[in-house]
Motif scaffolding. Structure first.
Motif: not given
Length: 128
Positions: A6-13, A55-58
């Protein structure tokens, strides 16, 4: 609906890093990102998440991993208040501008630097 989601969010790179402390110094002191989570996973491997909000950087350090290879055609972009002030401040810290500054239109000005792992970082000022 895409593939039943239904929804998709970008979490991290994720970026595999050569030296965690050197990378953290860059992302904290140069880009102003804060550590949100830091933990070891065993065998000397360490993971650090940086950034606020969703949104995070890993950053991942694996002492037994392969050499880090970052493509020259990939960059991460960060918004800054002033390109000119940022360039001056980076010069004081010994960080070299690798490309730019560029102003492709009246509303955007940007330039590139490189992080300790070879990743291109684009610093962008929105004008007006």
């Amino acid at each position: 609906m895409i593939l039943g989601v239904v929804t998709m969010n970008f979490c991290w790179s994720t970026l595999n890093v050569i030296n965690m402390e050197e990378s953290l110094k860059f992302y904290e002191e140069i880009l102003g990102l804060n550590i949100s989570r830091r933990f070891e996973t065993g065998n000397g491997m360490e993971i650090v998440f940086l950034g606020e909000g969703e949104t995070k950087i890993e950053l991942v350090y694996n002492p037994g991993g392969k050499a880090v290879s970052v493509g020259k055609d990939i960059s991460w972009g960060f918004e800054v208040d002033s390109v000119d002030e940022m360039i001056a401040g980076l010069g004081e810290k010994g960080i070299t501008v690798t490309d730019g500054p560029f102003q492709p239109n009246p509303h955007t000005k940007f330039f590139f630097i490189t992080d300790p792992n070879g990743l291109r970082i684009q610093l962008v000022e929105k004008i007006g």
